[in-house]
Scaffold this active site. Structure first.
Site, mmCIF file in Angstrom:
data_model
loop_
_atom_site.group_PDB
_atom_site.id
_atom_site.type_symbol
_atom_site.label_atom_id
_atom_site.label_comp_id
_atom_site.label_asym_id
_atom_site.label_seq_id
_atom_site.Cartn_x
_atom_site.Cartn_y
_atom_site.Cartn_z
ATOM 1 N N LYS A 34 0.805 -1.172 0.020
ATOM 2 C CA LYS A 34 -0.015 -0.083 -0.060
ATOM 3 C C LYS A 34 0.832 1.203 -0.124
ATOM 4 O O LYS A 34 2.215 1.130 0.153
ATOM 5 C CB LYS A 34 -0.869 0.105 1.122
ATOM 6 C CG LYS A 34 -0.287 -0.105 2.640
ATOM 7 C CD LYS A 34 -1.209 -0.412 3.636
ATOM 8 C CE LYS A 34 -0.268 -0.343 4.950
ATOM 9 N NZ LYS A 34 -0.935 0.432 6.078
ATOM 10 N N TYR A 255 17.235 30.115 5.693
ATOM 11 C CA TYR A 255 16.052 30.678 6.137
ATOM 12 C C TYR A 255 16.039 31.089 7.570
ATOM 13 O O TYR A 255 16.468 30.199 8.313
ATOM 14 C CB TYR A 255 14.893 30.105 5.613
ATOM 15 C CG TYR A 255 14.569 30.144 4.262
ATOM 16 C CD1 TYR A 255 14.045 31.447 3.950
ATOM 17 C CD2 TYR A 255 14.116 28.886 3.520
ATOM 18 C CE1 TYR A 255 13.407 31.409 2.412
ATOM 19 C CE2 TYR A 255 13.925 29.124 2.202
ATOM 20 C CZ TYR A 255 13.511 30.445 1.592
ATOM 21 O OH TYR A 255 13.351 30.691 0.245
#
Ligand SMILES: Cc1ncc(COP(=O)(O)O)c(C=O)c1O
Length: 357
Positions: A34, A255
């Site tokens: 999955k 940042y």
């Protein structure tokens, strides 16, 4: 070209499947593929898993993908169908379903003859304390007896909430409930082991085991590494250095200018970021690996780039960096970012190139 690359090692995948066979020699293996084979890409994995007995997926779309790739093994929908109209495809594609509530039973009964003509098994889910899906102990025996009377072949199925934790009180309760139902509904096929349970409780392997994470060479346990479990990482996630900078004491990186170097530092910029699925959360010091050497990630992770401290290292533009793989386990990166290997694997984006090796 940007070189962020996810390598899928087919031999490692086969090796891990064989580890399941060694650990659970009598059980059939339902390989859990999955979530696009835990982020590895179903189409990249199925050939290496061709000797599995069956596949487990979360929804019909994932099952159809397997059929379209030409694989005919049984497939189980582990949450069953989500609406009655899905029954048509279930029958066309020979897919087995889990049932975990009354409405799903009604949808199944409406197609009883067709389902039985195809010899498909019904996986009946017990809720023994995880409290996600399943019939309670007080209901399930009736459900199974009715299914059996109607001529269905049933598999009693359950999922442990704490198979990765030794001595958790709920483990005992879940085991006892499972065994009680198994006994009351005997003879019945049974399945309750995911990766952690396969390692922990050989006596509970029964007819089908359902390995997921261990197939991909990551650990289901927080305190045991993939290496200790003799699993081989299937995925190597790599990128390249694209810039080199020399910073002086007091200069900031990235940042927020949140990381300020305390001494003169050589740093390299690597072309990987959270836009690729590399985690931005910061829990503990994180590292990448260059030529078998651990190299610290510094400053904030950007969408497309990270900075690493290469002071004293001999690297250049184009040097390859392992973000996770054989030398830096995905579970270690997860631990540094306050999450689990499962999540990092599953949430990789489509941007990195996939290569099967
Ligand atoms: C019902 C069920 N069985 C098996 C698995 C495989 O678990 P693991 O990846 O821990 O082996 C999962 C995964 O979430 C699951 O939901």
């Amino acid at each position: 070209m940007r070189q962020a690359t996810v390598y899928i090692d087919s031999e490692a995948l086969q090796y891990n499947l064989n580890r399941v066979k060694q650990l659970a020699p009598k059980a059939k293996i339902v390989s859990m593929v999955k979530a696009n084979a835990y982020g590895h890409g179903v189409k990249n994995c199925l050939a290496a898993l061709k000797n599995t007995d069956a596949f487990g997926v979360a929804c019909l779309e994932e099952a159809i993908e397997i059929r379209e790739l030409g694989y005919q093994q049984p497939i189980t929908l582990i949450e069953g169908i989500f609406s009655s109209d899905e029954m048509k495809t279930v029958l066309e594609q020979n897919i087995e379903i889990v049932v975990h509530h009354q409405q799903q039973l009604d949808w199944l009964y409406a197609h009883q003859v067709a389902y039985q003509n195809k010899n498909l098994k019904v996986w009946v889910k017990l809720n023994s304390g995880m409290n996600r899906l399943g019939f309670k102990l007080s209901e399930i025996i009736n459900v199974i007896q009715t299914l059996k009377t109607k001529g269905f072949t049933c598999v009693l199925v359950m999922h442990f909430a704490n198979a990765d934790t030794d001595n958790h009180d709920l483990n005992e309760q879940q085991k006892l409930q499972f065994l009680q139902v198994k006994e009351a509904c005997s003879p019945i096929l049974a399945s309750c082991c995911n990766s952690a349970a396969i390692f922990q409780w050989p006596e509970l392997h029964f007819d089908f085991v359902r390995p997921g994470i261990m197939l991909y060479g990551a650990s289901p346990f927080a305190h045991k590494s993939a290496h200790e479990l003799d699993l081989k990482p299937v995925m190597s996630f790599t990128a390249e250095i694209i810039a080199l900078n020399h910073l002086q004491k007091g200069d900031a990186v990235g940042y927020g200018s949140s990381f300020v170097v305390e001494k003169d530092t050589h740093l390299a910029i690597v072309s990987i970021g959270y836009g690729d699925g590399y985690p931005r959360a910061y829990f503990k010091q994180n590292y990448v690996v260059i030529n078998h050497q651990k190299v610290a990630v510094i400053g904030r992770v950007s969408m497309d780039m990270i900075a690493i401290d290469i002071t004293g290292l001999n690297v250049e533009i184009g040097t390859k960096v392992e973000l996770w793989g054989k030398h830096r386990l995905v579970d270690e990166v997860a631990d540094a970012n306050g999450t689990i290997g499962y999540e990092l694997l599953c949430r990789l984006s489509n941007r990195p190139i996939r290569k099967v090796v």
